[in-house]
Design a protein around this motif. Structure first.
Motif, short mmCIF file in Angstrom:
data_model
loop_
_atom_site.label_atom_id
_atom_site.label_comp_id
_atom_site.label_asym_id
_atom_site.label_seq_id
_atom_site.Cartn_x
_atom_site.Cartn_y
_atom_site.Cartn_z
N PHE A 184 0.82 -1.21 0.00
CA PHE A 184 0.00 0.00 0.00
C PHE A 184 0.85 1.26 0.00
N GLY A 185 2.01 1.20 0.62
CA GLY A 185 2.93 2.34 0.53
C GLY A 185 3.41 2.56 -0.89
N ASP A 186 3.61 1.45 -1.61
CA ASP A 186 4.05 1.53 -2.99
C ASP A 186 3.00 2.19 -3.88
N ILE A 187 1.72 1.77 -3.74
CA ILE A 187 0.69 2.37 -4.59
C ILE A 187 0.41 3.81 -4.20
N LEU A 188 0.60 4.15 -2.92
CA LEU A 188 0.43 5.54 -2.51
C LEU A 188 1.46 6.41 -3.21
N GLY A 189 2.70 5.92 -3.29
CA GLY A 189 3.75 6.66 -4.00
C GLY A 189 3.43 6.83 -5.47
N LYS A 190 2.88 5.78 -6.09
CA LYS A 190 2.54 5.84 -7.51
C LYS A 190 1.40 6.82 -7.77
N ILE A 191 0.41 6.82 -6.87
CA ILE A 191 -0.72 7.74 -7.03
C ILE A 191 -0.26 9.19 -6.87
N LEU A 192 0.56 9.44 -5.86
CA LEU A 192 1.06 10.80 -5.65
C LEU A 192 1.97 11.26 -6.78
N ALA A 193 2.78 10.33 -7.29
CA ALA A 193 3.67 10.67 -8.40
C ALA A 193 2.88 11.03 -9.65
N ARG A 194 1.69 10.44 -9.78
CA ARG A 194 0.86 10.71 -10.95
C ARG A 194 0.11 12.03 -10.81
N THR A 195 -0.21 12.43 -9.58
CA THR A 195 -0.99 13.65 -9.38
C THR A 195 -0.11 14.89 -9.23
N ILE A 196 1.07 14.75 -8.66
CA ILE A 196 1.94 15.91 -8.43
C ILE A 196 2.37 16.60 -9.73
N PRO A 197 2.80 15.85 -10.76
CA PRO A 197 3.16 16.53 -12.02
C PRO A 197 2.02 17.36 -12.57
N ALA A 198 0.78 16.91 -12.42
CA ALA A 198 -0.36 17.67 -12.90
C ALA A 198 -0.48 18.98 -12.13
N ASP A 199 -0.23 18.92 -10.81
CA ASP A 199 -0.29 20.13 -9.99
C ASP A 199 0.83 21.10 -10.38
N ILE A 200 2.00 20.57 -10.67
CA ILE A 200 3.13 21.42 -11.07
C ILE A 200 2.83 22.10 -12.41
N GLU A 201 2.26 21.33 -13.35
CA GLU A 201 1.93 21.89 -14.65
C GLU A 201 0.85 22.96 -14.53
N MET A 202 -0.10 22.72 -13.65
CA MET A 202 -1.16 23.72 -13.42
C MET A 202 -0.57 25.00 -12.84
N ALA A 203 0.39 24.85 -11.92
CA ALA A 203 1.04 26.02 -11.32
C ALA A 203 1.82 26.80 -12.38
#
Length: 205
Positions: free
Chosen positions: A154-173
Motif C-alpha cells: 500500500f505504501g508503494d501504490i500511494l507513492g505511484k498515485i502521488l507521483a501521478r498527481t503531483i506533475p499535474a499540480d506542477i503543470e497547473m502552477a
C-alpha cells in the motif's frame, strides 16, 4: 469463447448471468475458482458487461464471506478484471466496489489485502474523483496493519498515485504563472499606451 460472444451480445449477457447464478449456488471451491476466472476474462474483454458491475460486486461480497484463501484471492482478481473492462464506467458502481474493498481489507490473510492494492491503484486511475477516499484507505493500511508485506504494497501504490498527481499540480502552477505574467504584461502595455497618448496630447497643446 470470448471471440464467439462478440458476435452475439445477448448470448454473452445470458451466459454471464448464468455464471453469477452459479457462483451464488455452488459451494465447491474448485468450481468457484473456475467461474470466477471465466467471469473475470469475459468482463475484462467485454466493456458492455460493466452494466452488471453493481450486481457482481454484491455477489463477490457474499462469496468472500465463506471461501478459501485461493477463492478470496480469485475474487480480487475478478474485481480487477471487471474494473479493467469497465474503466471510467466504474463510477456508476463506486459504492458497491468500495463496500467490497472494505470487506477485503479486513481479510485475515495478508495475501488477499496485498492483491487488493493493485485494484485500488486501478480505481484511482479510472475514477480519480474518489481519490481522497482511496488515499484514506491506503493510509489506514499503512498505519494500522502490522504485516510488512501489506504496508509495503500500500505504501508503494500511494507513492505511484502521488507521483501521478503531483506533475499535474506542477503543470497547473506553471500555467497559472504564465497567465499572471501575460496579465501583468498586458496591464503594463496598456499603461504605457495610455501614458504615451497623454504625452502626445500635452505636446499638442
Amino acid at each position: 469463447c470470448v471471440l464467439n460472444f462478440k458476435v452475439n451480445m445477448s448470448k454473452l449477457r445470458d451466459f454471464y448471468i448464468a455464471l453469477q447464478t452459479q457462483l451464488q449456488t455452488t459451494k465447491a471451491n474448485t468450481l468457484r475458482l473456475t467461474v470466477l476466472h471465466v467471469m473475470g476474462v469475459l468482463a475484462a474483454n467485454n466493456p458492455m458487461l460493466s452494466q452488471f458491475l453493481n450486481e457482481t460486486c454484491g455477489i463477490l461480497l457474499k462469496t468472500a464471506k465463506s471461501s478459501s484463501i485461493s477463492v478470496r484471492i480469485a475474487i480480487v482478481d475478478t474485481l480487477k478484471n471487471c474494473i479493467i473492462g469497465a474503466q471510467q464506467g466504474i463510477k456508476y458502481a463506486s459504492t458497491e466496489i468500495m463496500k467490497l474493498c472494505q470487506k477485503i481489507l479486513h481479510d485475515r490473510d495478508s495475501r488477499v489485502r496485498v492483491a487488493l492494492s493493485a485494484v485500488i491503484l486501478l480505481m484511482s486511475h479510472y475514477h480519480p474523483d474518489n481519490l481522497k477516499e482511496y488515499i484514506s484507505l491506503i493510509r489506514k493500511q499503512c498505519r494500522d496493519v502490522k504485516h510488512h508485506n501489506v504496508r509495503h504494497a500500500f505504501g508503494d501504490i500511494l507513492g505511484k498515485i502521488l507521483a501521478r498527481t503531483i506533475p499535474a499540480d506542477i503543470e497547473m502552477a506553471k500555467r497559472e504563472k504564465r497567465r499572471r505574467q501575460q496579465e501583468r504584461e498586458q496591464k503594463e502595455a496598456a499603461a504605457a499606451s495610455s501614458s504615451a497618448a497623454k504625452n502626445k496630447k500635452n505636446a499638442a497643446k
